[in-house]
Every structure is written in structure tokens, then in C-alpha cells.
Design a protein around this motif. Sequence first.
Motif, PDB file in Angstrom:
ATOM      1  N   ASP A 128      -1.736   1.479  -8.626  1.00 54.22           N
ATOM      2  CA  ASP A 128      -2.705   0.846  -7.736  1.00 54.22           C
ATOM      3  C   ASP A 128      -2.073  -0.384  -7.079  1.00 54.22           C
ATOM      4  OD1 ASP A 128      -3.340  -1.590  -9.388  1.00 54.22           O
ATOM      5  OD2 ASP A 128      -4.110  -0.069 -10.767  1.00 54.22           O
ATOM      6  N   ASP A 129      -2.685  -0.820  -5.988  1.00 55.11           N
ATOM      7  CA  ASP A 129      -2.154  -1.947  -5.209  1.00 55.11           C
ATOM      8  C   ASP A 129      -1.977  -3.205  -6.061  1.00 55.11           C
ATOM      9  OD1 ASP A 129      -2.430  -0.166  -3.129  1.00 55.11           O
ATOM     10  OD2 ASP A 129      -3.537  -1.532  -1.833  1.00 55.11           O
ATOM     11  N   THR A 157       0.829  -1.210   0.000  1.00 58.59           N
ATOM     12  CA  THR A 157       0.000   0.000   0.000  1.00 58.59           C
ATOM     13  C   THR A 157       0.860   1.256   0.000  1.00 58.59           C
ATOM     14  OG1 THR A 157      -1.744  -1.175   1.147  1.00 58.59           O
ATOM     15  CG2 THR A 157      -1.828   1.219   1.243  1.00 58.59           C
ATOM     16  N   ASP A 158       1.937   1.237   0.763  1.00 58.93           N
ATOM     17  CA  ASP A 158       2.841   2.384   0.800  1.00 58.93           C
ATOM     18  C   ASP A 158       3.561   2.543  -0.541  1.00 58.93           C
ATOM     19  OD1 ASP A 158       2.013   2.736   3.385  1.00 58.93           O
ATOM     20  OD2 ASP A 158       3.831   1.895   4.287  1.00 58.93           O
ATOM     21  N   ALA A 218       2.327   1.633  -3.425  1.00 63.47           N
ATOM     22  CA  ALA A 218       1.312   2.137  -4.353  1.00 63.47           C
ATOM     23  C   ALA A 218       1.158   3.649  -4.200  1.00 63.47           C
ATOM     24  CB  ALA A 218      -0.012   1.419  -4.120  1.00 63.47           C
ATOM     25  N   THR A 219       1.123   4.118  -2.973  1.00 64.89           N
ATOM     26  CA  THR A 219       1.007   5.558  -2.725  1.00 64.89           C
ATOM     27  C   THR A 219       2.239   6.290  -3.255  1.00 64.89           C
ATOM     28  OG1 THR A 219      -0.361   5.165  -0.782  1.00 64.89           O
ATOM     29  CG2 THR A 219       0.718   7.311  -0.934  1.00 64.89           C
ATOM     30  N   ALA A 220       3.411   5.764  -2.978  1.00 70.30           N
ATOM     31  CA  ALA A 220       4.657   6.416  -3.389  1.00 70.30           C
ATOM     32  C   ALA A 220       4.814   6.467  -4.911  1.00 70.30           C
ATOM     33  CB  ALA A 220       5.855   5.692  -2.766  1.00 70.30           C
ATOM     34  N   THR A 221       4.393   5.413  -5.593  1.00 72.40           N
ATOM     35  CA  THR A 221       4.603   5.327  -7.039  1.00 72.40           C
ATOM     36  C   THR A 221       3.434   5.856  -7.862  1.00 72.40           C
ATOM     37  OG1 THR A 221       3.733   3.074  -7.122  1.00 72.40           O
ATOM     38  CG2 THR A 221       6.132   3.330  -6.826  1.00 72.40           C
ATOM     39  N   GLY A 222       2.266   6.001  -7.227  1.00 73.60           N
ATOM     40  CA  GLY A 222       1.086   6.427  -7.958  1.00 73.60           C
ATOM     41  C   GLY A 222       0.396   5.298  -8.703  1.00 73.60           C
TER      42      GLY A 222
END
Length: 117
Positions: A72-73, A63-64, A66-70
Motif C-alpha cells: 500500500d502507499d 503510487t506506481d 505501490a502498484t508494482a510491489t503490491g
Amino acid sequence: MHLVPAERAHRKVIDDHTVCEAIEGIGDPDRLPAWADRFALLGEPHRLSVLLAVHHAGPIAVTDLATATGLDDTTVSRILRLLRASGTVAADKDGRIVRYRLTEPLIAALLDRIAIV
């Protein structure tokens, strides 16, 4: 032309010394497929972003990442599955959370060079 294999010795050469340096630079031809595979891992922008994030912030959860790279999970999980299969990353379970870390020192060295440029 001491480094030219016998099966190529009949070829016309302009500069013997340069040919030997080129052959020396190529190194062991049996190792080339493994290096090509390493570079293939870096050759796709999403994989590269996941690898850079894991390298610089790992151990890190999906999840982290996904957030960092833009991404989706699901995409991150698919990339991590490929990277695990190649032996480039490993997963460490911390309770219910799985965190990923880089395990391939040669990839780490390449990623360090990317970050410098």
C-alpha cells in the motif's frame, strides 16, 4: 603473518598465508559497519522489492511503486522515508508528483547482481 595485528600475533595459527588472505578479504574494519548497513537495507523483502523497482524503473512515483510491489502507499512511503534518510534514494518533484530514484551506486551494483541470479 605480516597482516595480523600485533594484539592477535600471539594466537596459534595453522596456515599463515590463509590468515593473511582472510584479513585482506575483510579489508578495512572501519568500513564494515557501513557495509552492514547497506546489506540491512536489502535484508527486508518489502524494502528489497521497493529498491529493485526503483532501480529498474526509476524515477518512479509512490503510487506506481505501490502498484508494482503490491504494497500500500503508506508502506511504500515509510520505506522510502527510510531509504531517503540513508541516502540510498532521492526524491525529485515534478509539479505535484514526487518521483524517486536510486542514488547509491554500490546498492545499484548489488541490485544488478541480484537480478542476474
